[in-house]
Design a protein around this motif. Sequence first.
Motif, PDB file in Angstrom:
ATOM      1  N   ILE A 132      42.992  39.111  56.078  1.00 17.97           N
ATOM      2  CA  ILE A 132      42.603  39.796  54.856  1.00 17.97           C
ATOM      3  C   ILE A 132      42.121  38.731  53.886  1.00 17.97           C
ATOM      4  N   GLY A 133      41.030  39.033  53.177  1.00 24.11           N
ATOM      5  CA  GLY A 133      40.464  38.066  52.247  1.00 24.11           C
ATOM      6  C   GLY A 133      39.716  38.749  51.121  1.00 24.11           C
ATOM      7  N   TRP A 134      39.335  37.952  50.123  1.00 25.33           N
ATOM      8  CA  TRP A 134      38.716  38.498  48.910  1.00 25.33           C
ATOM      9  C   TRP A 134      37.935  37.426  48.176  1.00 25.33           C
ATOM     10  N   ARG A 135      37.034  37.899  47.335  1.00 26.58           N
ATOM     11  CA  ARG A 135      36.273  37.043  46.432  1.00 26.58           C
ATOM     12  C   ARG A 135      35.689  37.938  45.352  1.00 26.58           C
ATOM     13  N   LEU A 136      36.072  37.705  44.111  1.00 22.68           N
ATOM     14  CA  LEU A 136      35.578  38.501  42.983  1.00 22.68           C
ATOM     15  C   LEU A 136      34.858  37.622  41.978  1.00 22.68           C
ATOM     16  N   ALA A 137      33.962  38.228  41.200  1.00 14.45           N
ATOM     17  CA  ALA A 137      33.352  37.538  40.068  1.00 14.45           C
ATOM     18  C   ALA A 137      34.456  37.247  39.041  1.00 14.45           C
ATOM     19  N   PRO A 138      34.408  36.092  38.376  1.00 14.13           N
ATOM     20  CA  PRO A 138      35.504  35.670  37.501  1.00 14.13           C
ATOM     21  C   PRO A 138      35.864  36.643  36.392  1.00 14.13           C
ATOM     22  N   GLU A 139      34.904  37.378  35.889  1.00 12.45           N
ATOM     23  CA  GLU A 139      35.216  38.306  34.791  1.00 12.45           C
ATOM     24  C   GLU A 139      36.119  39.450  35.238  1.00 12.45           C
ATOM     25  N   PHE A 140      36.331  39.585  36.531  1.00  8.60           N
ATOM     26  CA  PHE A 140      37.204  40.638  37.048  1.00  8.60           C
ATOM     27  C   PHE A 140      38.547  40.105  37.537  1.00  8.60           C
ATOM     28  N   TRP A 141      38.776  38.814  37.395  1.00 10.55           N
ATOM     29  CA  TRP A 141      40.054  38.218  37.775  1.00 10.55           C
ATOM     30  C   TRP A 141      41.146  38.686  36.818  1.00 10.55           C
ATOM     31  N   GLY A 142      42.367  38.734  37.321  1.00  3.93           N
ATOM     32  CA  GLY A 142      43.519  39.018  36.467  1.00  3.93           C
ATOM     33  C   GLY A 142      43.672  40.474  36.071  1.00  3.93           C
ATOM     34  N   LYS A 143      42.956  41.369  36.695  1.00  2.00           N
ATOM     35  CA  LYS A 143      43.025  42.792  36.364  1.00  2.00           C
ATOM     36  C   LYS A 143      43.709  43.621  37.451  1.00  2.00           C
ATOM     37  N   GLY A 144      44.181  42.953  38.501  1.00  2.00           N
ATOM     38  CA  GLY A 144      44.867  43.649  39.576  1.00  2.00           C
ATOM     39  C   GLY A 144      43.962  44.293  40.607  1.00  2.00           C
ATOM     40  N   TYR A 145      42.659  44.047  40.535  1.00  2.00           N
ATOM     41  CA  TYR A 145      41.741  44.674  41.482  1.00  2.00           C
ATOM     42  C   TYR A 145      41.972  44.205  42.916  1.00  2.00           C
ATOM     43  N   VAL A 146      42.175  42.903  43.103  1.00  2.00           N
ATOM     44  CA  VAL A 146      42.365  42.396  44.467  1.00  2.00           C
ATOM     45  C   VAL A 146      43.636  42.977  45.070  1.00  2.00           C
TER      46      VAL A 146
END
Length: 187
Positions: free
Chosen positions: A95-109
């Motif tokens: 399992i892996g992930w990569r988000l744009a930084p503006e979406f970090w820390g919001k619990g999306y991953v």
Amino acid sequence: MKPIRTERLILRNWEDRDRELFHRINSNERVMEFFPFRRDRARADAKMDELRAVIERDGYGFAAAEIAATGECIGFVGITGTGHLPFLPAGSIEIGWRLAPEFWGKGYVTEAADAWLAYGFETLGLDEIVSFAVADNHRSTAVMERIGMTADPSADFDHPGIPDSHPALKRHVFYRLTAKNWWKNRS
């Protein structure tokens, strides 16, 4: 792939409208801090096409994560085979992930990863899902722990795909979650 819906997200296959975001996350210095390369637009497009083909073939993969309320793609979360790591047993799924930084820390991953774990264990009947990251990538290992994975220091490894020119990125920590523990944690 049939899209997976969570409370706030739609996890789906890649679409041409996602190309700009995919390039941005694969060339961003913060996002790619623990990778020895950045992708130009042509390489990002080729990688997105590769991920899309895997999802079409297997029904799962590193899938686009879209905010359901806005239709905005924020990055990817998914599960995929680990054939690029020959020391793992055949059929291992990561399992892996990569988000744009503006979406970090919001619990999306965490939200998306929980949905992918359910898919892997309930739908695919997997016995185990693994994950790994550069040893200093504390953001990713924190997610691994939040979703119930356990560190397995005996399986930590030097990633064969990391060139010697980037020694700080070679050592990877290894996490795993068995179906048995996943089911136990759900009750």
